[in-house]
Design an enzyme around this catalytic site. Sequence first.
Site, PDB file in Angstrom:
ATOM      1  N   ARG A  49      59.035 -18.331  44.899  1.00 35.37           N
ATOM      2  CA  ARG A  49      59.288 -16.884  44.922  1.00 35.37           C
ATOM      3  C   ARG A  49      60.779 -16.557  44.935  1.00 35.37           C
ATOM      4  NH1 ARG A  49      59.472 -13.711  49.139  1.00 35.37           N
ATOM      5  NH2 ARG A  49      58.261 -15.093  50.469  1.00 35.37           N
ATOM      6  N   TYR A 103      57.464   1.661  25.714  1.00 35.80           N
ATOM      7  CA  TYR A 103      56.221   0.928  25.961  1.00 35.80           C
ATOM      8  C   TYR A 103      55.391   1.709  26.998  1.00 35.80           C
ATOM      9  CZ  TYR A 103      53.065  -2.705  27.529  1.00 35.80           C
ATOM     10  OH  TYR A 103      51.944  -3.411  27.858  1.00 35.80           O
ATOM     11  N   ASP A 175      64.782  -2.884  26.668  1.00 30.34           N
ATOM     12  CA  ASP A 175      63.597  -3.702  26.432  1.00 30.34           C
ATOM     13  C   ASP A 175      63.770  -4.288  25.024  1.00 30.34           C
ATOM     14  OD1 ASP A 175      61.070  -4.664  25.706  1.00 30.34           O
ATOM     15  OD2 ASP A 175      60.032  -3.223  26.984  1.00 30.34           O
ATOM     16  N   LYS A 200      55.165 -11.862  24.448  1.00 29.91           N
ATOM     17  CA  LYS A 200      55.192 -11.590  23.018  1.00 29.91           C
ATOM     18  C   LYS A 200      55.888 -12.732  22.260  1.00 29.91           C
ATOM     19  CE  LYS A 200      53.142  -8.022  24.616  1.00 29.91           C
ATOM     20  NZ  LYS A 200      53.824  -6.810  25.027  1.00 29.91           N
TER      21      LYS A 200
HETATM   22  C1  LIG Z   1      53.898  -5.999  26.191  1.00 32.38           C
HETATM   23  C2  LIG Z   1      55.149  -5.253  26.412  1.00 32.38           C
HETATM   24  C3  LIG Z   1      55.654  -5.009  27.703  1.00 32.38           C
HETATM   25  C4  LIG Z   1      54.894  -5.401  28.962  1.00 32.38           C
HETATM   26  O1  LIG Z   1      54.769  -6.768  29.059  1.00 32.38           O
HETATM   27  P1  LIG Z   1      53.585  -7.508  29.846  1.00 32.38           P
HETATM   28  O2  LIG Z   1      53.952  -8.934  29.672  1.00 32.38           O
HETATM   29  O3  LIG Z   1      52.298  -7.109  29.220  1.00 32.38           O
HETATM   30  O4  LIG Z   1      53.667  -7.060  31.278  1.00 32.38           O
HETATM   31  C5  LIG Z   1      56.860  -4.340  27.830  1.00 32.38           C
HETATM   32  N1  LIG Z   1      57.526  -3.904  26.745  1.00 32.38           N
HETATM   33  C6  LIG Z   1      57.087  -4.112  25.495  1.00 32.38           C
HETATM   34  C7  LIG Z   1      57.875  -3.595  24.340  1.00 32.38           C
HETATM   35  C8  LIG Z   1      55.883  -4.794  25.281  1.00 32.38           C
HETATM   36  O5  LIG Z   1      55.434  -4.970  24.031  1.00 32.38           O
END
Ligand SMILES: *Cc1c(COP(=O)(O)O)cnc(C)c1O
Length: 384
Positions: A49, A103, A175, A200
Amino acid sequence: MNNNSKPGINTICTHTGELKDTQFKGAVSPLYMSTSYAFTDVDEKRYPRYFNTPNQQALAIKIAALENTDAALIFGSGMAAVSTSLLAFLKQGDHVLLQKTLYGGTFNLVTEEFDKFGIQYSFTDNLSEKAFAEKVQSNTKVIYIETPSNPLMTITDIEMVAQLAKKHGIVTMIDNTFASPVNQNPIDFGIDIVIHSATKYMGGHSDILAGAVAASQEHIDRIFHMGKNLGGNLSDYTVWLLERSIKTMGIRVKAQNRNAKRLAKFLNNHQSIAKVYYPGLKSHPDYEIAKKQMKGYGGMLSFELIESINAREFIKKLQLIKSSMSLAGVESTILLPSETSHALLSLEERKAQGISENLLRFSVGIEEKKDLIADIEQALEACK
Ligand SMILES: *Cc1c(COP(=O)(O)O)cnc(C)c1O
């Protein structure tokens, strides 16, 4: 390797940060699953953690190198990375300015939770400098952007936002999930904190849920303090799987860039397609900004079918391209934003955002271009 020259992307993906198996001389990083380590008073205490197990630290070195910065932390999900980063820099009475096209999970986090912490927020009306500048307040502590954004692939000018924020001493977060570190390194344009849903492109095979944050050591220290209290680290087994996945990220994403560009051109010239949204097309309104800040235009695109074709029927006719919520995997997937990510909005709200019932979001995989094109051709033919 010459110490002065930074290794290239595929070398970083394959090797940077890897652990040595001194016991058996195995080819890959050993996996250390211990949750407990001997206490030595000179060392920091090791504990999963605290984000400092051998495997977490090794992978963090790789991710920091991929984003051209000092340090990184790996989280149990993209949303753990997003929430921990925002909460690390915001307290009661502060204000955060976010771009409107976000998102869905990030939008929900802010609009459903921030009131109870007394954190103020606002969203830009569009992505112009004026739209951001107008919403900056004296208590704005964070500006948060996402580019390319879902599902219309809008492009935010990263350098413009970073410079605006610097003038006011505001921390910037991005992001960077849709671009991946292969196509876009926001730190090079002055952004402070880069966030990824590693679920992703970093994972890339639709079988890992993870997140990551990369930034200067100073910013990472601050996020670490919030992170150890919130407890959002990733388990070491999945850290190890993610390290393996990232080894092929460079070649995967470059193949996806090539496929998506070819598919975007094919769709753009097709009489059954009304519109194509891909930042690598010269017809995209933000093409010039994309060209300035992206090394490749990514594997994500959207397109609108002409009105006489029913989108749901079209998806059913596809044989190779799968209907799926997930994105960025090696397999091509497609979905209807009006039925998934944007289903909760009213018809009018969707219309205002440019999301028609016939809009499809396409995550382009690594299959052969000709097979993807043939699949779309036969599905369009079958819908006539
Ligand atoms: C999927 C996604 C997230 C969230 O990610 P998780 O791994 O599902 O928590 C955040 N931003 C974007 C652009 C995403 O495609």
